[in-house]
Design an enzyme around this catalytic site. Structure first.
Site, short mmCIF file in Angstrom:
data_model
loop_
_atom_site.label_atom_id
_atom_site.label_comp_id
_atom_site.label_asym_id
_atom_site.label_seq_id
_atom_site.Cartn_x
_atom_site.Cartn_y
_atom_site.Cartn_z
N GLY A 112 5.44 -2.37 6.92
CA GLY A 112 6.83 -2.82 7.12
C GLY A 112 7.59 -1.99 8.13
N GLU A 113 8.71 -2.55 8.57
CA GLU A 113 9.59 -1.87 9.52
C GLU A 113 10.88 -1.49 8.75
OE1 GLU A 113 9.92 -0.50 12.54
OE2 GLU A 113 12.03 -0.28 12.03
N CYS B 274 -1.82 -3.33 14.83
CA CYS B 274 -1.49 -2.98 13.45
C CYS B 274 -1.90 -4.08 12.47
CB CYS B 274 0.01 -2.72 13.36
SG CYS B 274 0.55 -2.28 11.70
N GLU C 255 0.82 -1.21 0.00
CA GLU C 255 0.00 0.00 0.00
C GLU C 255 0.85 1.25 0.00
OE1 GLU C 255 -2.88 -0.05 3.18
OE2 GLU C 255 -3.17 -2.19 2.83
N CYS D 162 3.28 8.29 1.69
CA CYS D 162 3.60 7.34 2.75
C CYS D 162 3.93 6.01 2.07
CB CYS D 162 2.40 7.21 3.68
SG CYS D 162 2.60 5.96 4.94
N SER E 259 8.03 5.06 17.18
CA SER E 259 6.69 4.65 17.61
C SER E 259 6.78 4.20 19.06
CB SER E 259 6.19 3.51 16.73
OG SER E 259 6.13 3.94 15.39
N LEU E 260 6.51 5.12 19.96
CA LEU E 260 6.71 4.84 21.38
C LEU E 260 5.47 4.17 21.98
CD1 LEU E 260 8.98 5.25 23.43
CD2 LEU E 260 7.88 7.36 24.13
N CYS F 177 4.96 -7.53 7.62
CA CYS F 177 5.85 -7.06 8.68
C CYS F 177 5.94 -8.15 9.73
CB CYS F 177 5.26 -5.79 9.30
SG CYS F 177 6.29 -5.06 10.60
N CYS G 38 3.18 -5.82 16.23
CA CYS G 38 2.43 -4.86 17.06
C CYS G 38 0.95 -5.24 17.05
CB CYS G 38 2.61 -3.43 16.52
SG CYS G 38 4.32 -2.87 16.55
N CYS H 236 -2.37 1.89 7.76
CA CYS H 236 -1.57 0.97 6.95
C CYS H 236 -2.02 -0.47 7.08
CB CYS H 236 -0.10 1.05 7.31
SG CYS H 236 0.26 1.87 8.83
N1 SAH Z 1 7.19 -0.04 11.38
C1 SAH Z 1 7.27 1.38 11.50
C2 SAH Z 1 6.49 2.16 10.46
C3 SAH Z 1 5.14 1.69 10.05
S1 SAH Z 1 3.72 2.01 11.02
C4 SAH Z 1 6.86 1.79 12.89
O1 SAH Z 1 6.45 0.96 13.66
O2 SAH Z 1 7.02 2.97 13.22
C5 SAH Z 1 3.50 3.76 11.08
C6 SAH Z 1 2.87 4.22 12.40
O3 SAH Z 1 1.49 3.85 12.48
C7 SAH Z 1 3.54 3.62 13.62
O4 SAH Z 1 3.67 4.60 14.61
C8 SAH Z 1 2.55 2.56 14.04
O5 SAH Z 1 2.72 2.18 15.36
C9 SAH Z 1 1.24 3.24 13.74
N2 SAH Z 1 0.08 2.37 13.60
C10 SAH Z 1 0.00 1.14 13.06
N3 SAH Z 1 -1.26 0.67 13.10
C11 SAH Z 1 -2.01 1.62 13.67
C12 SAH Z 1 -3.39 1.74 13.99
N4 SAH Z 1 -4.23 0.75 13.74
N5 SAH Z 1 -3.80 2.88 14.58
C13 SAH Z 1 -2.94 3.89 14.83
N6 SAH Z 1 -1.64 3.85 14.56
C14 SAH Z 1 -1.17 2.73 13.99
#
Ligand code: SAH
Length: 350
Positions: free
Chosen positions: A159-160, A119, A92, A105, A214-215, A112, A116, A333
């Site tokens: 992806g990361e 996600c 995407e 983006c 992404s904290l 991935c 998480c 995403c």
């Molecule tokens: N892997 C990387 C980048 C991809 S995700 C990362 O973890 O940062 C981009 C951002 O979207 C990250 O901060 C992720 O935690 C957040 N994210 C993913 N799914 C989400 C969701 N369902 N709602 C809100 N934020 C989300």
């Protein structure tokens, strides 16, 4: 022999390949311009190149040119693409329109493996890494489709990025090259879930991009519950790595904080977060979580988000609530790819 991706090569790598083929050195720039400035997707377009060279290239190389499988446009101008790669895998890409320019983006992997819990991108694991040229092609495809220049990039799609380090780094060099589309590093943000060794390595590259972390939680127990990566790299490892990144590069980092009702949105979390990042001058992006199927989480309500933001601001932390662009087209995403995969799965059973 399987063809290799020519558009994944940096200018230096391309020059080395052409030299090996006995070509004069000026060809590298010419071909790089064709691919990364004029956005040519096949060799036949390169009309100033010798036919023999093009035939040789054609035999062993291809230029990444994904097909737009689906396209959704929201009222605010956000466009989301499901792109099909040469091997049939889908990813995407999203274009967001801001007053300062068009931001894309990009995805960096097919799927991935970070796991998480909130996600959609990670639910079916990782299929493979994207090549540098495939990531660049996401931008070129979007630019051609909207007919406007892309000025900013965020590596926040599927992806990361730091789990595909080499390819992502080549991509960054290709996309910021003055011989390509020339998108400055200062207009690029790379978001990571917190792979500490990758953050350390990236610091050494000393690029002027923005690192976004992404904290999502300031306590290890809550963070580990949301993000398994925290078991390998807990906050006492992550935070020093982030501080050190900031010191080495001189670039302020930003933090993503997706707010989940009853999980990470308490006053205690806001206070601990402020304490954790105090003095860094870092920016916090608060994002109400976008609920995905199969996840137990729901979004914090607007009032809670505002309270959390105010508490942070009162404690001297710069925090904004992210505007949700394209929410009616489920721009979070991984959702479109997941829908596509589920449809395929269902049609198999028909
Ligand atoms: N892997 C990387 C980048 C991809 S995700 C990362 O973890 O940062 C981009 C951002 O979207 C990250 O901060 C992720 O935690 C957040 N994210 C993913 N799914 C989400 C969701 N369902 N709602 C809100 N934020 C989300």
């Amino acid at each position: 022999m399987e063809k290799k991706c020519l558009s994944s090569l940096t200018l230096e790598q391309l020059a080395a390949v052409l030299k090996e083929m006995g070509q004069p050195s000026f060809r590298a720039k010419q071909i790089f311009h064709w691919i990364h400035q004029k956005l040519a997707t096949d060799f036949a377009a390169m009309t100033d190149q010798p036919k023999k060279l093009l035939a040789q290239l054609e035999e062993n190389w291809y230029i990444a040119a994904p097909v737009i499988e689906r396209r959704q446009q929201a009222k605010d101008g956000t466009v989301k693409y499901l792109l099909r790669m040469a091997d049939g895998n889908c990813i995407e890409t999203v274009v967001m329109r801001y007053n300062y320019g068009n931001t894309v983006c990009v995805s960096t992997q097919v799927g991935c493996r970070m796991g998480c819990r909130f996600c959609a991108s990670t639910q079916a694991g990782r299929v493979r890494n994207l090549e540098a040229g495939e990531i660049a092609a996401e931008i070129y495809t979007a630019q051609r489709d909207i007919g406007e220049r892309i000025s900013h990039i965020v590596l926040m799609g599927i992806g990361e990025p730091l789990d595909n380090y080499e390819n992502v780094l080549d991509f960054l060099h290709i996309i910021s090259s003055p011989d390509g589309v020339n998108i400055g590093m200062r207009n690029i943000s790379l978001s990571t879930c917190g792979l500490v060794p990758g953050i350390g390595r990236l610091a050494q590259e000393n690029l002027q991009l923005t690192l976004s972390v992404s904290l999502h939680a300031p306590f290890n127990d809550i963070r580990s519950g949301m993000m398994p990566v925290n078991n390998a790299y807990p906050l006492e490892k992550l935070m020093p790595a982030v501080r050190s990144y900031q010191e080495t590069t001189g670039r302020r980092v930003s933090f993503e904080y997706s707010m989940v009702r009853g999980v990470n949105d308490s006053d205690a979390c806001a206070r601990k977060l402020a304490q954790l990042i105090r003095g860094m001058g870092a920016h916090v992006n608060l994002i109400p979580i976008n609920p995905v199927d199969g996840s137990p989480y729901s979004a914090s309500d607007a009032e809670n988000v505002r309270r959390f933001q105010k508490l942070l601001t009162d404690l001297g932390v710069n925090a904004t609530v992210r505007r949700r662009l394209g929410s009616e087209i489920s721009a979070a995403c991984g959702q479109l790819r997941r829908e596509e995969m589920q449809e395929k799965e269902n049609s198999k059973c028909d």
